[in-house]
Design a protein around this motif. Structure first.
Motif, PDB file in Angstrom:
ATOM      1  N   ASP A  47       0.819  -1.218   0.000  1.00 13.48           N
ATOM      2  CA  ASP A  47       0.000   0.000   0.000  1.00 13.48           C
ATOM      3  C   ASP A  47       0.851   1.265   0.000  1.00 13.48           C
ATOM      4  N   PHE A  48       2.080   1.177   0.468  1.00 11.36           N
ATOM      5  CA  PHE A  48       2.941   2.357   0.577  1.00 11.36           C
ATOM      6  C   PHE A  48       3.491   2.813  -0.775  1.00 11.36           C
ATOM      7  N   PHE A  49       3.497   1.945  -1.773  1.00 10.36           N
ATOM      8  CA  PHE A  49       4.131   2.275  -3.048  1.00 10.36           C
ATOM      9  C   PHE A  49       3.466   3.458  -3.747  1.00 10.36           C
ATOM     10  N   LEU A  50       2.158   3.537  -3.656  1.00 13.13           N
ATOM     11  CA  LEU A  50       1.440   4.575  -4.385  1.00 13.13           C
ATOM     12  C   LEU A  50       0.922   5.694  -3.485  1.00 13.13           C
ATOM     13  N   ASN A  51       1.312   5.695  -2.209  1.00 13.03           N
ATOM     14  CA  ASN A  51       0.911   6.781  -1.312  1.00 13.03           C
ATOM     15  C   ASN A  51       1.562   8.079  -1.749  1.00 13.03           C
ATOM     16  N   ARG A  52       0.788   9.141  -1.725  1.00 12.99           N
ATOM     17  CA  ARG A  52       1.308  10.459  -2.084  1.00 12.99           C
ATOM     18  C   ARG A  52       1.426  11.305  -0.830  1.00 12.99           C
ATOM     19  N   ASN A  53       2.475  12.141  -0.793  1.00 14.86           N
ATOM     20  CA  ASN A  53       2.642  13.050   0.335  1.00 14.86           C
ATOM     21  C   ASN A  53       1.911  14.359   0.039  1.00 14.86           C
ATOM     22  N   ASN A  54       2.129  15.380   0.868  1.00 15.13           N
ATOM     23  CA  ASN A  54       1.445  16.659   0.671  1.00 15.13           C
ATOM     24  C   ASN A  54       1.898  17.384  -0.592  1.00 15.13           C
ATOM     25  N   GLN A  55       3.033  16.991  -1.137  1.00 14.55           N
ATOM     26  CA  GLN A  55       3.501  17.573  -2.397  1.00 14.55           C
ATOM     27  C   GLN A  55       2.981  16.790  -3.599  1.00 14.55           C
ATOM     28  N   ASN A  56       2.084  15.837  -3.333  1.00 13.12           N
ATOM     29  CA  ASN A  56       1.454  15.005  -4.355  1.00 13.12           C
ATOM     30  C   ASN A  56       2.491  14.170  -5.122  1.00 13.12           C
ATOM     31  N   MET A  57       3.486  13.661  -4.405  1.00 18.77           N
ATOM     32  CA  MET A  57       4.535  12.834  -5.014  1.00 18.77           C
ATOM     33  C   MET A  57       4.539  11.455  -4.374  1.00 18.77           C
ATOM     34  N   ILE A  58       4.678  10.425  -5.220  1.00 16.88           N
ATOM     35  CA  ILE A  58       4.906   9.092  -4.669  1.00 16.88           C
ATOM     36  C   ILE A  58       6.405   8.967  -4.368  1.00 16.88           C
ATOM     37  N   ALA A  59       6.787   7.933  -3.664  1.00 22.67           N
ATOM     38  CA  ALA A  59       8.171   7.805  -3.201  1.00 22.67           C
ATOM     39  C   ALA A  59       9.161   7.713  -4.361  1.00 22.67           C
ATOM     40  N   LYS A  60       8.830   6.995  -5.433  1.00 20.61           N
ATOM     41  CA  LYS A  60       9.748   6.859  -6.568  1.00 20.61           C
ATOM     42  C   LYS A  60       9.973   8.202  -7.255  1.00 20.61           C
ATOM     43  N   GLU A  61       8.926   9.019  -7.371  1.00 22.16           N
ATOM     44  CA  GLU A  61       9.084  10.354  -7.933  1.00 22.16           C
ATOM     45  C   GLU A  61       9.982  11.216  -7.047  1.00 22.16           C
ATOM     46  N   MET A  62       9.809  11.062  -5.752  1.00 22.83           N
ATOM     47  CA  MET A  62      10.639  11.807  -4.803  1.00 22.83           C
ATOM     48  C   MET A  62      12.102  11.359  -4.897  1.00 22.83           C
ATOM     49  N   PHE A  63      12.315  10.066  -5.059  1.00 24.83           N
ATOM     50  CA  PHE A  63      13.670   9.530  -5.215  1.00 24.83           C
ATOM     51  C   PHE A  63      14.327  10.110  -6.470  1.00 24.83           C
ATOM     52  N   ASN A  64      13.605  10.083  -7.587  1.00 19.97           N
ATOM     53  CA  ASN A  64      14.153  10.602  -8.847  1.00 19.97           C
ATOM     54  C   ASN A  64      14.476  12.090  -8.751  1.00 19.97           C
ATOM     55  N   LYS A  65      13.590  12.850  -8.128  1.00 15.46           N
ATOM     56  CA  LYS A  65      13.803  14.294  -8.017  1.00 15.46           C
ATOM     57  C   LYS A  65      14.983  14.620  -7.102  1.00 15.46           C
ATOM     58  N   SER A  66      15.085  13.938  -5.974  1.00 17.20           N
ATOM     59  CA  SER A  66      16.140  14.264  -5.011  1.00 17.20           C
ATOM     60  C   SER A  66      17.514  13.741  -5.430  1.00 17.20           C
ATOM     61  N   HIS A  67      17.571  12.833  -6.393  1.00 20.61           N
ATOM     62  CA  HIS A  67      18.845  12.259  -6.815  1.00 20.61           C
ATOM     63  C   HIS A  67      19.283  12.717  -8.213  1.00 20.61           C
ATOM     64  N   GLU A  68      18.645  13.749  -8.765  1.00 18.81           N
ATOM     65  CA  GLU A  68      18.999  14.219 -10.104  1.00 18.81           C
ATOM     66  C   GLU A  68      20.450  14.672 -10.193  1.00 18.81           C
ATOM     67  N   GLU A  69      20.890  15.487  -9.243  1.00 18.21           N
ATOM     68  CA  GLU A  69      22.259  16.017  -9.271  1.00 18.21           C
ATOM     69  C   GLU A  69      23.286  14.899  -9.088  1.00 18.21           C
ATOM     70  N   LEU A  70      22.997  13.970  -8.195  1.00 20.70           N
ATOM     71  CA  LEU A  70      23.895  12.839  -7.975  1.00 20.70           C
ATOM     72  C   LEU A  70      24.002  11.985  -9.233  1.00 20.70           C
ATOM     73  N   GLU A  71      22.906  11.839  -9.949  1.00 20.27           N
ATOM     74  CA  GLU A  71      22.909  11.072 -11.193  1.00 20.27           C
ATOM     75  C   GLU A  71      23.768  11.765 -12.257  1.00 20.27           C
ATOM     76  N   LYS A  72      23.676  13.089 -12.335  1.00 22.98           N
ATOM     77  CA  LYS A  72      24.499  13.841 -13.294  1.00 22.98           C
ATOM     78  C   LYS A  72      25.985  13.705 -12.955  1.00 22.98           C
ATOM     79  N   GLN A  73      26.325  13.827 -11.675  1.00 19.68           N
ATOM     80  CA  GLN A  73      27.728  13.681 -11.250  1.00 19.68           C
ATOM     81  C   GLN A  73      28.240  12.285 -11.546  1.00 19.68           C
ATOM     82  N   GLY A  74      27.417  11.275 -11.301  1.00 20.57           N
ATOM     83  CA  GLY A  74      27.800   9.899 -11.591  1.00 20.57           C
ATOM     84  C   GLY A  74      28.016   9.669 -13.075  1.00 20.57           C
ATOM     85  N   GLY A  75      27.184  10.285 -13.905  1.00 23.11           N
ATOM     86  CA  GLY A  75      27.345  10.170 -15.354  1.00 23.11           C
ATOM     87  C   GLY A  75      28.648  10.784 -15.829  1.00 23.11           C
TER      88      GLY A  75
END
Length: 125
Positions: A47-75
């Motif tokens: 049930d937790f996979f599709l729960n949205r927070n107050n910013q209307n984001m699911i956890a995977k969307e939050m993961f992708n957004k918060s790790h964008e810079e780290l992904e660019k540095q890794g690339g």
């Protein structure tokens, strides 16, 4: 859990980047964060996979957004490492070709003739 007025689940919290840096290389840190997120995801109910927070984001969307810079540095790190490996591979190939094209024994500098060495191996009779 409440974090600054944002209703996050444990999966949302695992998706955040945080300030602790376990590895100095961005690619390894990204791999660790991805593994951590997957481990937390496996330990919670479906049930937790599709729960949205107050910013209307699911956890995977939050993961992708918060790790964008780290992904660019890794690339960038991955591209520079692959370029370095390409240079080393070119040098090794050049030396390998030069050694296979060289005649054993070399040249006699006085007569400019090749000196052929005969290798006698152990042959079973």
């Amino acid at each position: 859990m409440h974090n600054k007025g944002i209703c996050n689940s444990v999966l949302h919290l695992a998706a955040t980047l945080g300030v602790y840096c376990l590895f100095p290389i961005a690619t390894l840190q990204m791999q660790w964060k991805d593994t951590w997120f997957k481990n937390v995801k496996c330990s919670v109910l479906g049930d937790f996979f599709l729960n949205r927070n107050n910013q209307n984001m699911i956890a995977k969307e939050m993961f992708n957004k918060s790790h964008e810079e780290l992904e660019k540095q890794g690339g960038k790190w991955l591209i520079s490492t692959s370029n370095s490996c390409s240079v080393v591979a070119t040098v090794v190939t050049t030396v390998d070709f030069a050694t296979t094209a060289t005649i054993p024994g070399g040249m006699n500098l006085r007569t400019n003739a090749t000196v052929s060495l005969i290798f006698i191996g152990l042959c079973p009779s």
